[in-house]
Design a protein around this motif. Structure first.
Motif, PDB file in Angstrom:
ATOM      1  N   ASP A 111       0.831  -1.207   0.000  1.00 41.85           N
ATOM      2  CA  ASP A 111       0.000   0.000   0.000  1.00 41.85           C
ATOM      3  C   ASP A 111       0.862   1.252   0.000  1.00 41.85           C
ATOM      4  O   ASP A 111       0.553   2.239  -0.678  1.00 41.85           O
ATOM      5  N   TYR A 112       1.956   1.224   0.748  1.00 47.26           N
ATOM      6  CA  TYR A 112       2.861   2.382   0.770  1.00 47.26           C
ATOM      7  C   TYR A 112       3.484   2.596  -0.600  1.00 47.26           C
ATOM      8  O   TYR A 112       3.642   3.751  -1.048  1.00 47.26           O
ATOM      9  N   SER A 113       3.834   1.517  -1.277  1.00 48.24           N
ATOM     10  CA  SER A 113       4.425   1.621  -2.616  1.00 48.24           C
ATOM     11  C   SER A 113       3.446   2.229  -3.610  1.00 48.24           C
ATOM     12  O   SER A 113       3.845   2.974  -4.511  1.00 48.24           O
ATOM     13  N   ASN A 159       6.335   9.490  10.930  1.00 50.38           N
ATOM     14  CA  ASN A 159       6.053  10.053  12.249  1.00 50.38           C
ATOM     15  C   ASN A 159       7.093   9.589  13.286  1.00 50.38           C
ATOM     16  O   ASN A 159       6.794   9.451  14.462  1.00 50.38           O
ATOM     17  N   LEU A 160       8.327   9.359  12.820  1.00 51.45           N
ATOM     18  CA  LEU A 160       9.333   8.741  13.677  1.00 51.45           C
ATOM     19  C   LEU A 160       9.888   9.718  14.706  1.00 51.45           C
ATOM     20  O   LEU A 160      10.449  10.743  14.371  1.00 51.45           O
ATOM     21  N   ASN A 161       9.710   9.348  15.964  1.00 49.48           N
ATOM     22  CA  ASN A 161      10.285  10.069  17.099  1.00 49.48           C
ATOM     23  C   ASN A 161      10.880   9.000  18.014  1.00 49.48           C
ATOM     24  O   ASN A 161      10.160   8.313  18.733  1.00 49.48           O
ATOM     25  N   TRP A 162      12.216   8.865  17.955  1.00 50.98           N
ATOM     26  CA  TRP A 162      12.860   7.752  18.646  1.00 50.98           C
ATOM     27  C   TRP A 162      12.555   7.718  20.133  1.00 50.98           C
ATOM     28  O   TRP A 162      12.418   6.636  20.726  1.00 50.98           O
ATOM     29  N   SER A 163      12.450   8.878  20.765  1.00 54.03           N
ATOM     30  CA  SER A 163      12.206   8.920  22.210  1.00 54.03           C
ATOM     31  C   SER A 163      10.831   8.374  22.578  1.00 54.03           C
ATOM     32  O   SER A 163      10.611   7.942  23.718  1.00 54.03           O
ATOM     33  N   ILE A 182       1.371   1.907  12.313  1.00 55.74           N
ATOM     34  CA  ILE A 182       0.428   2.722  11.551  1.00 55.74           C
ATOM     35  C   ILE A 182      -0.704   3.232  12.447  1.00 55.74           C
ATOM     36  O   ILE A 182      -1.277   2.470  13.239  1.00 55.74           O
ATOM     37  N   THR A 183      -0.978   4.502  12.362  1.00 54.74           N
ATOM     38  CA  THR A 183      -2.115   5.077  13.066  1.00 54.74           C
ATOM     39  C   THR A 183      -2.825   6.038  12.125  1.00 54.74           C
ATOM     40  O   THR A 183      -2.340   6.340  11.030  1.00 54.74           O
ATOM     41  N   ALA A 184      -3.990   6.495  12.553  1.00 52.15           N
ATOM     42  CA  ALA A 184      -4.785   7.433  11.751  1.00 52.15           C
ATOM     43  C   ALA A 184      -5.631   8.271  12.695  1.00 52.15           C
ATOM     44  O   ALA A 184      -5.778   7.941  13.882  1.00 52.15           O
ATOM     45  N   LYS A 185      -6.179   9.332  12.172  1.00 48.19           N
ATOM     46  CA  LYS A 185      -6.952  10.256  12.990  1.00 48.19           C
ATOM     47  C   LYS A 185      -8.092   9.563  13.724  1.00 48.19           C
ATOM     48  O   LYS A 185      -8.364   9.843  14.894  1.00 48.19           O
ATOM     49  N   ALA A 186      -8.765   8.632  13.032  1.00 50.42           N
ATOM     50  CA  ALA A 186      -9.923   7.967  13.618  1.00 50.42           C
ATOM     51  C   ALA A 186      -9.578   6.636  14.258  1.00 50.42           C
ATOM     52  O   ALA A 186     -10.465   5.888  14.669  1.00 50.42           O
ATOM     53  N   SER A 187      -8.300   6.308  14.359  1.00 55.34           N
ATOM     54  CA  SER A 187      -7.906   5.031  14.947  1.00 55.34           C
ATOM     55  C   SER A 187      -8.140   5.038  16.446  1.00 55.34           C
ATOM     56  O   SER A 187      -7.870   6.032  17.125  1.00 55.34           O
ATOM     57  N   VAL A 188      -8.630   3.902  16.966  1.00 56.41           N
ATOM     58  CA  VAL A 188      -8.856   3.802  18.399  1.00 56.41           C
ATOM     59  C   VAL A 188      -7.521   3.782  19.152  1.00 56.41           C
ATOM     60  O   VAL A 188      -7.457   4.167  20.319  1.00 56.41           O
ATOM     61  N   LEU A 189      -6.459   3.338  18.481  1.00 56.07           N
ATOM     62  CA  LEU A 189      -5.126   3.346  19.081  1.00 56.07           C
ATOM     63  C   LEU A 189      -4.358   4.576  18.586  1.00 56.07           C
ATOM     64  O   LEU A 189      -3.821   4.584  17.491  1.00 56.07           O
ATOM     65  N   GLN A 190      -4.334   5.614  19.404  1.00 53.64           N
ATOM     66  CA  GLN A 190      -3.619   6.842  19.059  1.00 53.64           C
ATOM     67  C   GLN A 190      -2.201   6.741  19.620  1.00 53.64           C
ATOM     68  O   GLN A 190      -1.916   7.204  20.724  1.00 53.64           O
ATOM     69  N   LEU A 195       5.000   4.572  13.627  1.00 54.16           N
ATOM     70  CA  LEU A 195       5.986   4.958  12.614  1.00 54.16           C
ATOM     71  C   LEU A 195       5.372   5.816  11.516  1.00 54.16           C
ATOM     72  O   LEU A 195       5.988   6.773  11.041  1.00 54.16           O
ATOM     73  N   PHE A 196       4.143   5.478  11.103  1.00 54.57           N
ATOM     74  CA  PHE A 196       3.466   6.214  10.035  1.00 54.57           C
ATOM     75  C   PHE A 196       2.084   6.663  10.486  1.00 54.57           C
ATOM     76  O   PHE A 196       1.419   5.987  11.278  1.00 54.57           O
ATOM     77  N   VAL A 197       1.662   7.794   9.944  1.00 57.11           N
ATOM     78  CA  VAL A 197       0.282   8.250  10.073  1.00 57.11           C
ATOM     79  C   VAL A 197      -0.354   8.143   8.691  1.00 57.11           C
ATOM     80  O   VAL A 197       0.184   8.675   7.721  1.00 57.11           O
ATOM     81  N   ASN A 198      -1.474   7.447   8.611  1.00 54.59           N
ATOM     82  CA  ASN A 198      -2.208   7.327   7.350  1.00 54.59           C
ATOM     83  C   ASN A 198      -3.230   8.458   7.287  1.00 54.59           C
ATOM     84  O   ASN A 198      -4.192   8.476   8.060  1.00 54.59           O
ATOM     85  N   ASN A 199      -3.026   9.380   6.379  1.00 57.61           N
ATOM     86  CA  ASN A 199      -3.917  10.543   6.277  1.00 57.61           C
ATOM     87  C   ASN A 199      -5.041  10.355   5.265  1.00 57.61           C
ATOM     88  O   ASN A 199      -5.798  11.291   5.014  1.00 57.61           O
ATOM     89  N   HIS A 200      -5.141   9.152   4.702  1.00 56.73           N
ATOM     90  CA  HIS A 200      -6.203   8.907   3.722  1.00 56.73           C
ATOM     91  C   HIS A 200      -6.659   7.445   3.848  1.00 56.73           C
ATOM     92  O   HIS A 200      -6.294   6.595   3.046  1.00 56.73           O
ATOM     93  N   VAL A 201      -7.436   7.185   4.874  1.00 57.75           N
ATOM     94  CA  VAL A 201      -7.902   5.824   5.123  1.00 57.75           C
ATOM     95  C   VAL A 201      -9.045   5.487   4.175  1.00 57.75           C
ATOM     96  O   VAL A 201      -9.995   6.255   4.034  1.00 57.75           O
ATOM     97  N   ASP A 202      -8.947   4.331   3.539  1.00 54.16           N
ATOM     98  CA  ASP A 202      -9.998   3.826   2.646  1.00 54.16           C
ATOM     99  C   ASP A 202     -10.505   2.509   3.219  1.00 54.16           C
ATOM    100  O   ASP A 202      -9.877   1.467   3.030  1.00 54.16           O
ATOM    101  N   PRO A 203     -11.636   2.521   3.929  1.00 51.23           N
ATOM    102  CA  PRO A 203     -12.121   1.299   4.582  1.00 51.23           C
ATOM    103  C   PRO A 203     -12.402   0.157   3.609  1.00 51.23           C
ATOM    104  O   PRO A 203     -12.217  -1.009   3.962  1.00 51.23           O
ATOM    105  N   VAL A 204     -12.852   0.484   2.397  1.00 47.52           N
ATOM    106  CA  VAL A 204     -13.133  -0.560   1.414  1.00 47.52           C
ATOM    107  C   VAL A 204     -11.841  -1.257   0.996  1.00 47.52           C
ATOM    108  O   VAL A 204     -11.765  -2.489   0.913  1.00 47.52           O
ATOM    109  N   LYS A 205     -10.813  -0.466   0.745  1.00 48.59           N
ATOM    110  CA  LYS A 205      -9.507  -1.042   0.404  1.00 48.59           C
ATOM    111  C   LYS A 205      -8.963  -1.853   1.575  1.00 48.59           C
ATOM    112  O   LYS A 205      -8.407  -2.948   1.376  1.00 48.59           O
ATOM    113  N   ASP A 206      -9.138  -1.338   2.790  1.00 47.50           N
ATOM    114  CA  ASP A 206      -8.668  -2.062   3.968  1.00 47.50           C
ATOM    115  C   ASP A 206      -9.374  -3.408   4.105  1.00 47.50           C
ATOM    116  O   ASP A 206      -8.754  -4.407   4.486  1.00 47.50           O
TER     117      ASP A 206
END
Length: 308
Positions: free
Chosen positions: A128-130, A139-143, A250-258, A262-273
């Motif tokens: 999907d990333y490709s 969204n990498l923040n080592w700390s 992977i996280t997203a704005k509407a994800s229950v796990l905030q 490493l990455f934020v998905n700014n365009h979630v497509d539930p059908v594709k998922d």
């Protein structure tokens, strides 16, 4: 076969299968939620706010995101302890017998299934990333990222084990007891599992009929794995790997796990998922079936055995 057949022995009144999950979730959301409630109170007193669109987003309270993850997962640890303590007096059955009908746990199956699903999830994210790199924000923040890995690996398996014990283990045995039908053993707990997530922010964001099939299909796949493997270890492993992978990568704005993933998905497509998840589900079933020589004909056999 011993997993489902174990439910044909011992006290198995129907009301116990309704009451025990309610008690376990009540313990999780009262006693288990005390640390979270304290954090919310202190946060709001100090001027923080909760996100009305996502109860899992505690950033408005000024909490460290990894601490937030721990606080959100902690109730499941307490719920799991409560379930284990109540199970024996209710059914004269040990938690190991809920897992596979015996007195031992097949940990090799747990870790193998977890590894397979982690690899499948990694491949799907890579594909999907490709194809849609513009939708992903690094969204990498080592700390934050390093502690996230340890917290996810240590805490999330308690959450997923709690859910698997109740749905693919306990309730599945209850359905087997009363219907003797292995297809219903996989299907009915999957529907209940889906409805458990009805208040998740993803459902509110993308719609009930768009998101709910994902939860139900996910639960159905785990249910089939449990029936075919005569125990829930493979379902436990895959479920843990799935939630750990999402938490870390992977996280997203509407994800229950905030999480500080490493990455934020700014365009979630539930059908594709849903399509990706279906492909992944087929793959893991095929891999595990070959590894453990599953007999799919067992799905059409009645659950038989003599009661005590």
């Amino acid at each position: 076969m011993r997993f489902l057949e174990r439910a044909l022995r011992g006290p198995n009144e129907w009301w116990k299968y309704l009451l025990l999950p309610i008690i376990a979730f009540a313990i999780a959301n009262t006693i288990g939620a005390i640390p979270l409630s304290i954090a919310v109170i202190f946060g709001t007193v100090n001027g923080g706010t909760l996100n009305p669109d996502n109860a899992g987003d505690l950033s408005g309270l000024g909490l460290d995101p990894n601490l937030s993850l721990f606080l959100l997962m902690f109730p499941f640890i307490i719920g799991l302890i409560g379930f284990i303590l109540i199970l024996k007096p209710f059914h004269k059955r040990s938690v190991k017998e809920v897992i596979n009908g015996t007195q031992s746990i097949r940990w090799g199956r747990f870790f193998y299934s977890a590894a397979v699903w982690a690899i499948i999830s990694g491949l799907m994210l890579f594909v999907d990333y490709s194809m849609n790199a513009e939708y992903y924000e690094l969204n990498l923040n080592w700390s934050l990222f390093i502690p996230l890995i340890f917290i996810s690996l240590l805490i999330i398996p308690f959450q997923t084990t709690f859910e698997e014990l109740i749905f693919r283990g306990y309730l599945a045995q209850g359905v087997a007891r009363w219907t003797r039908n292995r297809w219903l053993v996989a299907l009915l707990p999957a529907v209940a599992f889906g409805l458990l997530h009805i208040f998740n922010p993803e459902v509110k964001e993308y719609g009930f009929w768009t998101v709910m099939p994902q939860y139900i299909i996910f639960g159905l796949v785990f249910g089939l794995m449990a029936v075919l493997d005569d125990g829930i270890e493979t379902a436990m492993g895959a479920h843990a790997a799935n939630n750990i992978f999402i938490s870390i990568f992977i996280t997203a704005k509407a994800s229950v796990l905030q999480t500080p993933a490493l990455f934020v998905n700014n365009h979630v497509d539930p059908v594709k998922d849903l399509a990706f998840m279906t492909i992944g589900a087929v793959l893991i079933i095929l891999v595990l079936a070959k590894k453990y020589k599953w007999d799919f004909a067992i799905l059409n056999q009645r659950v038989e055995g003599e009661k005590e």
